[in-house]
Design a protein around this motif. Structure first.
Motif, PDB file in Angstrom:
ATOM      1  N   MET A 102      45.843  66.053  15.357  1.00  0.00           N
ATOM      2  CA  MET A 102      46.156  66.881  16.671  1.00  0.00           C
ATOM      3  C   MET A 102      47.466  67.208  16.871  1.00  0.00           C
ATOM      4  N   SER A 103      47.636  68.455  17.379  1.00  0.00           N
ATOM      5  CA  SER A 103      48.917  69.244  17.680  1.00  0.00           C
ATOM      6  C   SER A 103      49.131  68.640  18.967  1.00  0.00           C
ATOM      7  N   ARG A 104      50.481  68.985  19.481  1.00  0.00           N
ATOM      8  CA  ARG A 104      51.104  68.831  20.883  1.00  0.00           C
ATOM      9  C   ARG A 104      50.682  69.870  21.617  1.00  0.00           C
ATOM     10  N   SER A 105      50.149  69.786  22.916  1.00  0.00           N
ATOM     11  CA  SER A 105      49.648  70.490  23.798  1.00  0.00           C
ATOM     12  C   SER A 105      50.952  71.396  24.211  1.00  0.00           C
ATOM     13  N   VAL A 106      50.553  72.612  24.395  1.00  0.00           N
ATOM     14  CA  VAL A 106      51.649  73.348  25.263  1.00  0.00           C
ATOM     15  C   VAL A 106      50.352  74.301  26.270  1.00  0.00           C
ATOM     16  N   LEU A 107      50.821  74.258  27.604  1.00  0.00           N
ATOM     17  CA  LEU A 107      49.906  74.803  28.481  1.00  0.00           C
ATOM     18  C   LEU A 107      50.451  76.052  28.749  1.00  0.00           C
ATOM     19  N   GLY A 108      49.596  77.118  28.468  1.00  0.00           N
ATOM     20  CA  GLY A 108      49.965  78.629  28.943  1.00  0.00           C
ATOM     21  C   GLY A 108      49.327  78.699  30.459  1.00  0.00           C
ATOM     22  N   ILE A 109      49.909  79.653  31.225  1.00  0.00           N
ATOM     23  CA  ILE A 109      49.557  80.091  32.542  1.00  0.00           C
ATOM     24  C   ILE A 109      49.789  81.466  32.516  1.00  0.00           C
ATOM     25  N   VAL A 155      56.245  70.576  33.503  1.00  0.00           N
ATOM     26  CA  VAL A 155      56.194  69.636  34.483  1.00  0.00           C
ATOM     27  C   VAL A 155      55.600  68.121  33.795  1.00  0.00           C
ATOM     28  N   GLY A 156      56.372  67.171  34.325  1.00  0.00           N
ATOM     29  CA  GLY A 156      56.473  65.833  33.761  1.00  0.00           C
ATOM     30  C   GLY A 156      56.607  66.054  32.246  1.00  0.00           C
ATOM     31  N   HIS A 157      55.353  65.458  31.589  1.00  0.00           N
ATOM     32  CA  HIS A 157      55.658  65.645  30.154  1.00  0.00           C
ATOM     33  C   HIS A 157      54.909  66.742  29.578  1.00  0.00           C
ATOM     34  N   THR A 158      54.460  67.727  30.326  1.00  0.00           N
ATOM     35  CA  THR A 158      53.903  68.864  29.766  1.00  0.00           C
ATOM     36  C   THR A 158      54.522  70.223  29.769  1.00  0.00           C
ATOM     37  N   GLN A 159      54.713  70.625  28.632  1.00  0.00           N
ATOM     38  CA  GLN A 159      55.428  71.821  28.387  1.00  0.00           C
ATOM     39  C   GLN A 159      54.554  73.238  28.690  1.00  0.00           C
ATOM     40  N   VAL A 160      55.175  73.727  29.575  1.00  0.00           N
ATOM     41  CA  VAL A 160      54.617  75.011  30.334  1.00  0.00           C
ATOM     42  C   VAL A 160      54.999  76.491  30.059  1.00  0.00           C
ATOM     43  N   VAL A 161      54.194  77.507  29.730  1.00  0.00           N
ATOM     44  CA  VAL A 161      54.642  78.776  29.121  1.00  0.00           C
ATOM     45  C   VAL A 161      53.953  79.548  30.423  1.00  0.00           C
ATOM     46  N   PHE A 162      54.747  80.343  31.361  1.00  0.00           N
ATOM     47  CA  PHE A 162      54.174  81.102  32.335  1.00  0.00           C
ATOM     48  C   PHE A 162      54.510  82.757  32.107  1.00  0.00           C
ATOM     49  N   LEU A 163      53.301  83.381  32.438  1.00  0.00           N
ATOM     50  CA  LEU A 163      53.447  84.989  32.454  1.00  0.00           C
ATOM     51  C   LEU A 163      52.808  85.635  33.175  1.00  0.00           C
ATOM     52  N   PRO A 164      53.709  86.429  34.340  1.00  0.00           N
ATOM     53  CA  PRO A 164      52.851  87.159  35.178  1.00  0.00           C
ATOM     54  C   PRO A 164      52.128  88.235  34.688  1.00  0.00           C
ATOM     55  N   ARG A 165      50.972  88.422  34.579  1.00  0.00           N
ATOM     56  CA  ARG A 165      50.201  89.740  33.866  1.00  0.00           C
ATOM     57  C   ARG A 165      50.567  90.776  34.307  1.00  0.00           C
ATOM     58  N   HIS A 166      50.890  91.034  35.679  1.00  0.00           N
ATOM     59  CA  HIS A 166      51.161  92.469  36.064  1.00  0.00           C
ATOM     60  C   HIS A 166      52.597  92.837  36.010  1.00  0.00           C
ATOM     61  N   GLY A 167      53.522  91.620  35.617  1.00  0.00           N
ATOM     62  CA  GLY A 167      55.064  91.687  35.765  1.00  0.00           C
ATOM     63  C   GLY A 167      55.420  91.319  37.185  1.00  0.00           C
ATOM     64  N   ARG A 168      56.574  90.957  37.020  1.00  0.00           N
ATOM     65  CA  ARG A 168      57.005  90.671  38.536  1.00  0.00           C
ATOM     66  C   ARG A 168      57.132  92.015  39.350  1.00  0.00           C
TER      67      ARG A 168
END
Length: 271
Positions: free
Chosen positions: A1-8, A44-57
């Motif tokens: 199993m690989s380490r989780s990276v949560l994308g939003i 956020v805590g132990h979770t690595q998060v990658v965020f992208l605004p779909r329409h751009g800021r």
């Protein structure tokens, strides 16, 4: 199993994620062009998060102008294993009033002019897509919504239209008669490209209302409780390219292979 990276991927009204710690903004170059914006990478805590605004800021991009291939390639470059897409939507059903979140699990693709595959002439691939949403990831989203007391429906069919205009009355009546649940403009080809990139995908379709606060609470809970290790997808979304590439190695286009270096590296490296 690989380490989780949560994308939003944030849709209309979701342009930032409060609560991210150790945030770094990363401009990402892809062989498909520029993504919608810089990636915001944090935890956020132990979770690595990658965020992208779909329409751009600032909401600079219409649904038809988004470079979906670049967005998914950028997420893959950042190591994302699980991707949750937030999207504003309209409802076809009275039991899905404004403010309801729908955890969509299937789609009707009515888009017309969007690049919907990383593959093509010089390297042909056919990935399975009968179950476009990862059920284990959707379960994690459902648990987070339940914990936050957010009204939601688990499962549903979303019509993805081209836009940017809304549907005609005849179209809406037709889709309602067919029993579809919601309509929006961005899940296609996003879900298809995530599958080709072997990223497990889920959608939170937010029936139009002031949903930003609920979306932020859902994200925060999901990230806090997210498992450290990626859960293998029961429908194989994280292994979708196994056996999918049909073009023989000697017939593959080197230029296209170079562009596929991120999204298909796992299978191309062994071929």
């Amino acid at each position: 199993m690989s380490r989780s990276v949560l994308g939003i991927i944030g849709g209309s009204g979701v342009y930032d994620l409060p609560g991210l710690e150790d945030v770094v903004e990363l401009p990402v170059a892809t062989p498909w062009g520029d993504p919608s914006d810089r990636l915001r990478v944090g935890r956020v805590g132990h979770t690595q998060v990658v965020f992208l605004p779909r329409h751009g800021r600032g909401h600079r991009l219409s649904p038809s102008d988004i470079n979906y291939r670049a967005n998914i390639d950028a997420m893959k470059q950042a190591g994302v294993t699980d991707l949750v897409s937030f999207s504003a939507c309209g409802s076809y059903k009275e039991e899905l009033p404004p403010g309801t979140f729908v955890l969509v699990d299937d789609f009707i693709d009515r888009t017309l002019r969007r690049e919907n595959s990383f593959f093509g002439q010089g390297c042909v691939a056919h990935v399975p897509f009968s179950h476009p949403v990862g059920p284990a990831l959707q379960e994690l989203v459902a648990r987070a919504a339940t914990a936050e007391g957010i009204a939601f429906q688990r499962g549903g069919v979303a019509v993805c239209m081209e836009g940017p205009q809304f549907s005609t009355l005849a179209e809406s009546r037709s889709y309602k008669r067919l029993g579809y649940d919601v309509v929006h403009m961005t899940s296609m080809p996003e879900a298809k490209l995530a599958r080709e990139a072997e990223i497990t995908y889920a959608v939170v379709a937010m029936v139009m209302d002031a949903n930003r606060e609920r979306a932020q609470r859902l994200f925060s809970r999901l990230a806090r409780d997210f498992p450290t290790q990626h859960i293998p997808c029961p429908v194989g979304s994280d292994r979708a390219l196994e056996g999918a590439i049909l073009t023989s190695p000697e017939a593959r286009d080197p230029a296209l292979l170079a562009r596929l270096g991120t999204v298909a590296r796992r299978v191309l490296a062994g071929s």
